[in-house]
Each structure stands twice: as C-alpha cells, then as structure tokens.
Design a protein around this motif. Sequence first.
Motif, PDB file in Angstrom:
ATOM      1  N   PHE A  43       0.934  -1.165  -0.023  1.00 48.23           N
ATOM      2  CA  PHE A  43       0.009   0.078   0.001  1.00 48.23           C
ATOM      3  C   PHE A  43       0.756   1.105  -0.008  1.00 48.23           C
ATOM      4  O   PHE A  43       0.749   2.105  -0.856  1.00 48.23           O
ATOM      5  N   HIS A  44       1.844   1.372   0.928  1.00 51.52           N
ATOM      6  CA  HIS A  44       2.867   2.545   1.025  1.00 51.52           C
ATOM      7  C   HIS A  44       3.758   2.382  -0.186  1.00 51.52           C
ATOM      8  O   HIS A  44       4.042   3.496  -0.749  1.00 51.52           O
ATOM      9  N   MET A  45       4.148   1.141  -0.655  1.00 47.55           N
ATOM     10  CA  MET A  45       5.106   1.194  -1.957  1.00 47.55           C
ATOM     11  C   MET A  45       4.460   1.718  -3.063  1.00 47.55           C
ATOM     12  O   MET A  45       5.196   2.637  -3.858  1.00 47.55           O
ATOM     13  N   ASN A  46       3.018   1.540  -3.178  1.00 47.45           N
ATOM     14  CA  ASN A  46       2.279   2.125  -4.439  1.00 47.45           C
ATOM     15  C   ASN A  46       2.384   3.608  -4.312  1.00 47.45           C
ATOM     16  O   ASN A  46       2.529   4.254  -5.350  1.00 47.45           O
ATOM     17  N   ILE A  47       2.582   4.128  -3.406  1.00 42.33           N
ATOM     18  CA  ILE A  47       2.535   5.612  -3.135  1.00 42.33           C
ATOM     19  C   ILE A  47       3.796   6.505  -3.413  1.00 42.33           C
ATOM     20  O   ILE A  47       4.122   7.299  -3.939  1.00 42.33           O
ATOM     21  N   GLU A  48       4.893   5.482  -2.580  1.00 44.41           N
ATOM     22  CA  GLU A  48       6.039   6.148  -2.399  1.00 44.41           C
ATOM     23  C   GLU A  48       7.152   5.513  -3.305  1.00 44.41           C
ATOM     24  O   GLU A  48       8.332   6.069  -3.627  1.00 44.41           O
ATOM     25  N   GLU A  49       6.865   4.349  -4.077  1.00 40.57           N
ATOM     26  CA  GLU A  49       7.984   3.909  -5.030  1.00 40.57           C
ATOM     27  C   GLU A  49       7.472   3.791  -6.507  1.00 40.57           C
ATOM     28  O   GLU A  49       6.462   3.619  -6.728  1.00 40.57           O
TER      29      GLU A  49
END
Length: 139
Positions: A43-49
């Motif tokens: 979920f966070h990788m989708n935003i930040e990576e």
Amino acid sequence: MDTPASAATSIRLGPRAGCSRSRILIPVFGAGLPSVGVQLDTFHMNIEESDMAEAIRLAGPRLKHFHAVENNRGVPGTGQVPWADCFAALNEVGYDDLCVFEFFPVDLPVMARRTHTWRQVATSEEVAVGGKRRLSAFL
C-alpha cells in the motif's frame, strides 16, 4: 544490536520503512545485524516507489516482513499493485516468510479514525479469502 539474548529469543526486528525511506533505513538497520531488517508494505510502496519490485530487490535478504495490501486497501489482486512483479522480486531475493493482508474495518471507529479509513472497500472475509485466491496465482 544483536546480543546473545536476542539470538536466544529469536527476536527479529523489521520496522516498516515507508518504502522510499527504506533506501535510507536498510543500510542503517541492516549493517551486519542479521536479526534486523525491514518490513515492506505494498500500500505504501504504491504511493512512494516508482518500482516496487526494485524496492524489494533493494531490501533483499534484509526483508523480514511483507504486507500484501492493494492500493485501495481492498482485496489484493483487484487493483493497481503489480503483483506478478512483486512476487517475482520476492522470489529473487529468497523471501520465504509471511505475506500478511491488512484490513481496516470502518465499524471499529477508533481504528478507522487512526488509520484514516473512511469507507468500507471490502469485508475482512473478502480480503482474506479473495486475496489468498487471487495472489496464489503468483506463487
């Protein structure tokens, strides 16, 4: 630090790095301490990576825990996360541990407020059963 006490209790530390921050935290936490690594969360990788698979490869053997969460926190495998690439990268780095689904129910007001969950995307059963069924195709 790894100590005889931490080795004896099998404690592993895997703080969640907000993915782009993992580029900073991995060298710091992984420097010669086998029980210390990172947790990655799609979920966070989708935003930040810009490349989730590359972030997984960067973590490599320091990856201690993996959250398989869809970009909208719904049923894994129904959104925009590039699951085939993520699981190929997990396989490349030899990750053979838990893939955990997260679910944030709106009917628990305190949890919903703390996790900024404002709508019900899926039920717990849909996430667990549907996510497992959909992601098993990539194993």
